[in-house]
Design a protein around this motif. Structure first.
Motif, PDB file in Angstrom:
ATOM      1  N   THR A 190       0.812  -1.219   0.000  1.00 37.58           N
ATOM      2  CA  THR A 190       0.000   0.000   0.000  1.00 37.58           C
ATOM      3  C   THR A 190       0.846   1.270   0.000  1.00 37.58           C
ATOM      4  OG1 THR A 190      -1.709  -1.211   1.176  1.00 37.58           O
ATOM      5  CG2 THR A 190      -1.898   1.178   1.174  1.00 37.58           C
ATOM      6  N   ALA A 191       1.900   1.307   0.789  1.00 38.98           N
ATOM      7  CA  ALA A 191       2.714   2.517   0.929  1.00 38.98           C
ATOM      8  C   ALA A 191       3.370   2.945  -0.387  1.00 38.98           C
ATOM      9  CB  ALA A 191       3.785   2.302   2.000  1.00 38.98           C
ATOM     10  N   ASP A 192       3.622   2.013  -1.295  1.00 37.02           N
ATOM     11  CA  ASP A 192       4.329   2.331  -2.536  1.00 37.02           C
ATOM     12  C   ASP A 192       3.440   2.308  -3.778  1.00 37.02           C
ATOM     13  OD1 ASP A 192       6.975   2.635  -1.414  1.00 37.02           O
ATOM     14  OD2 ASP A 192       6.955   0.471  -1.088  1.00 37.02           O
ATOM     15  N   LYS A 193       2.179   1.986  -3.607  1.00 41.44           N
ATOM     16  CA  LYS A 193       1.277   1.837  -4.756  1.00 41.44           C
ATOM     17  C   LYS A 193       1.183   3.099  -5.604  1.00 41.44           C
ATOM     18  CE  LYS A 193      -1.730  -1.385  -3.787  1.00 41.44           C
ATOM     19  NZ  LYS A 193      -2.857  -2.205  -3.475  1.00 41.44           N
ATOM     20  N   GLU A 194       1.006   4.246  -4.957  1.00 43.08           N
ATOM     21  CA  GLU A 194       0.877   5.511  -5.688  1.00 43.08           C
ATOM     22  C   GLU A 194       2.133   5.821  -6.492  1.00 43.08           C
ATOM     23  OE1 GLU A 194      -1.464   7.789  -6.694  1.00 43.08           O
ATOM     24  OE2 GLU A 194      -2.674   6.132  -5.923  1.00 43.08           O
ATOM     25  N   TYR A 195       3.290   5.575  -5.908  1.00 46.29           N
ATOM     26  CA  TYR A 195       4.565   5.814  -6.587  1.00 46.29           C
ATOM     27  C   TYR A 195       4.606   5.057  -7.916  1.00 46.29           C
ATOM     28  CZ  TYR A 195       9.609   5.812  -7.468  1.00 46.29           C
ATOM     29  OH  TYR A 195      10.846   5.954  -8.041  1.00 46.29           O
ATOM     30  N   PHE A 196       4.264   3.779  -7.860  1.00 42.82           N
ATOM     31  CA  PHE A 196       4.325   2.961  -9.071  1.00 42.82           C
ATOM     32  C   PHE A 196       3.205   3.297 -10.052  1.00 42.82           C
ATOM     33  CE2 PHE A 196       7.331   0.664  -6.525  1.00 42.82           C
ATOM     34  CZ  PHE A 196       8.268   0.275  -7.468  1.00 42.82           C
ATOM     35  N   LYS A 197       2.047   3.680  -9.551  1.00 46.71           N
ATOM     36  CA  LYS A 197       0.962   4.097 -10.454  1.00 46.71           C
ATOM     37  C   LYS A 197       1.376   5.342 -11.231  1.00 46.71           C
ATOM     38  CE  LYS A 197      -3.027   2.027  -8.267  1.00 46.71           C
ATOM     39  NZ  LYS A 197      -4.271   2.182  -7.561  1.00 46.71           N
ATOM     40  N   LYS A 198       2.006   6.301 -10.542  1.00 47.43           N
ATOM     41  CA  LYS A 198       2.465   7.519 -11.220  1.00 47.43           C
ATOM     42  C   LYS A 198       3.535   7.204 -12.258  1.00 47.43           C
ATOM     43  CE  LYS A 198       1.327  10.807  -7.595  1.00 47.43           C
ATOM     44  NZ  LYS A 198       1.818  11.646  -6.516  1.00 47.43           N
ATOM     45  N   LEU A 199       4.482   6.342 -11.897  1.00 52.41           N
ATOM     46  CA  LEU A 199       5.518   5.952 -12.865  1.00 52.41           C
ATOM     47  C   LEU A 199       4.894   5.260 -14.070  1.00 52.41           C
ATOM     48  CD1 LEU A 199       8.546   4.469 -10.863  1.00 52.41           C
ATOM     49  CD2 LEU A 199       8.478   6.580 -12.178  1.00 52.41           C
ATOM     50  N   ALA A 200       3.982   4.347 -13.817  1.00 53.04           N
ATOM     51  CA  ALA A 200       3.340   3.604 -14.900  1.00 53.04           C
ATOM     52  C   ALA A 200       2.548   4.538 -15.811  1.00 53.04           C
ATOM     53  CB  ALA A 200       2.429   2.522 -14.322  1.00 53.04           C
ATOM     54  N   ASP A 201       1.861   5.522 -15.223  1.00 56.04           N
ATOM     55  CA  ASP A 201       1.102   6.482 -16.025  1.00 56.04           C
ATOM     56  C   ASP A 201       2.027   7.330 -16.887  1.00 56.04           C
ATOM     57  OD1 ASP A 201      -1.263   5.572 -14.984  1.00 56.04           O
ATOM     58  OD2 ASP A 201      -1.479   7.206 -13.529  1.00 56.04           O
ATOM     59  N   LYS A 202       3.173   7.685 -16.325  1.00 56.83           N
ATOM     60  CA  LYS A 202       4.138   8.514 -17.039  1.00 56.83           C
ATOM     61  C   LYS A 202       4.688   7.809 -18.274  1.00 56.83           C
ATOM     62  CE  LYS A 202       6.839  10.718 -13.898  1.00 56.83           C
ATOM     63  NZ  LYS A 202       8.091  11.124 -13.264  1.00 56.83           N
ATOM     64  N   VAL A 203       4.987   6.532 -18.117  1.00 62.91           N
ATOM     65  CA  VAL A 203       5.659   5.808 -19.187  1.00 62.91           C
ATOM     66  C   VAL A 203       4.714   5.355 -20.290  1.00 62.91           C
ATOM     67  CG1 VAL A 203       5.579   3.451 -18.296  1.00 62.91           C
ATOM     68  CG2 VAL A 203       7.569   4.213 -19.551  1.00 62.91           C
ATOM     69  N   GLY A 204       3.459   5.139 -19.967  1.00 58.95           N
ATOM     70  CA  GLY A 204       2.531   4.693 -21.009  1.00 58.95           C
ATOM     71  C   GLY A 204       2.612   3.203 -21.224  1.00 58.95           C
ATOM     72  N   GLY A 205       3.192   2.768 -22.320  1.00 58.21           N
ATOM     73  CA  GLY A 205       3.190   1.350 -22.670  1.00 58.21           C
ATOM     74  C   GLY A 205       4.476   0.628 -22.355  1.00 58.21           C
ATOM     75  N   MET A 206       4.536   0.048 -21.186  1.00 59.60           N
ATOM     76  CA  MET A 206       5.702  -0.770 -20.835  1.00 59.60           C
ATOM     77  C   MET A 206       5.629  -2.083 -21.600  1.00 59.60           C
ATOM     78  SD  MET A 206       7.837   0.648 -18.783  1.00 59.60           S
ATOM     79  CE  MET A 206       8.835  -0.789 -18.591  1.00 59.60           C
ATOM     80  N   PRO A 207       6.781  -2.645 -21.948  1.00 62.48           N
ATOM     81  CA  PRO A 207       6.753  -3.966 -22.583  1.00 62.48           C
ATOM     82  C   PRO A 207       6.195  -5.004 -21.600  1.00 62.48           C
ATOM     83  CG  PRO A 207       9.015  -3.283 -22.085  1.00 62.48           C
ATOM     84  CD  PRO A 207       8.130  -2.125 -21.763  1.00 62.48           C
ATOM     85  N   THR A 208       5.463  -5.960 -22.123  1.00 60.84           N
ATOM     86  CA  THR A 208       4.875  -6.999 -21.272  1.00 60.84           C
ATOM     87  C   THR A 208       5.695  -8.283 -21.291  1.00 60.84           C
ATOM     88  OG1 THR A 208       3.460  -7.752 -23.059  1.00 60.84           O
ATOM     89  CG2 THR A 208       2.547  -6.082 -21.544  1.00 60.84           C
ATOM     90  N   THR A 209       6.730  -8.302 -22.135  1.00 57.73           N
ATOM     91  CA  THR A 209       7.614  -9.474 -22.208  1.00 57.73           C
ATOM     92  C   THR A 209       9.054  -9.035 -21.981  1.00 57.73           C
ATOM     93  OG1 THR A 209       7.893  -9.260 -24.607  1.00 57.73           O
ATOM     94  CG2 THR A 209       6.100 -10.698 -23.831  1.00 57.73           C
ATOM     95  N   ILE A 210       9.878 -10.016 -21.652  1.00 52.37           N
ATOM     96  CA  ILE A 210      11.296  -9.749 -21.431  1.00 52.37           C
ATOM     97  C   ILE A 210      12.105 -10.903 -22.010  1.00 52.37           C
ATOM     98  CG2 ILE A 210      11.304 -10.809 -19.127  1.00 52.37           C
ATOM     99  CD1 ILE A 210      13.310  -8.557 -18.302  1.00 52.37           C
ATOM    100  N   GLU A 211      13.255 -10.551 -22.569  1.00 60.65           N
ATOM    101  CA  GLU A 211      14.162 -11.563 -23.093  1.00 60.65           C
ATOM    102  C   GLU A 211      14.943 -12.184 -21.947  1.00 60.65           C
ATOM    103  OE1 GLU A 211      14.869 -12.559 -26.427  1.00 60.65           O
ATOM    104  OE2 GLU A 211      12.970 -11.507 -26.744  1.00 60.65           O
TER     105      GLU A 211
END
Length: 158
Positions: free
Chosen positions: A91-112
């Motif tokens: 809970t304490a870090d949820k907002e931080y990551f939501k803001k980062l995720a909103d900023k970046v837009g489309g993060m890749p969903t896969t990784i090599e």
């Protein structure tokens, strides 16, 4: 034999016996430990700003009990998972990551990464990655003059 592949980030389990923390069987508790002690927030911020993880570093996974488990790259995997699904955050870090995720837009969903047959097959490569120079076998940090050459400074600046 290890083989290269592409893996769904949200399908990867964080390692319950990662050397970075005491054994933890609960995935949310692993996330808490990594956030608290391993600078995952800073890594996530860098990933969000660049839009990717370093293409020079792959994760390593093994299949255990029907699941892919990250045996190498838990910090990166955790950071990516929290950017893709901030609700996995404490809970304490949820907002931080939501803001980062909103900023970046489309993060890749896969990784090599590399799928190892088992942990023993991955272990020598993990050792080379995390044990320093190992007499020249492991990664060697640049000396000051080498960093200066890389960053374009003058030899006289030393």
């Amino acid at each position: 034999m290890a083989k290269r592949g592409t893996f769904e980030i949200l399908d990867i389990y964080l390692d319950t016996i990662n050397p970075r923390h005491d054994p933890i069987t609960d995935q949310p508790k692993i996330i808490e430990a990594l956030l608290k002690n391993e600078k995952v927030k800073q890594l996530a911020k860098d990933i969000a700003e660049t839009g990717a993880t370093s293409p020079l570093e792959l994760i390593g996974v093994v299949k255990e009990r029907g699941h892919l488990v990250a045996v190498e790259g838990n910090r990166r995997t955790c950071a990516l998972q929290l950017l893709l699904d901030p609700d996995r955050c404490p809970t304490a870090d949820k907002e931080y990551f939501k803001k980062l995720a909103d900023k970046v837009g489309g993060m890749p969903t896969t990784i090599e990464g590399i799928l190892f047959k088992n942990r023993e097959e991955a272990k020598p490569w993990q050792e080379r990655r995390h044990s320093g120079e190992m007499g020249g076998v492991g990664a060697r940090p640049w000396k000051p003059d080498q960093r200066t050459r890389f960053f374009g400074g003058s030899q006289d600046s030393l």
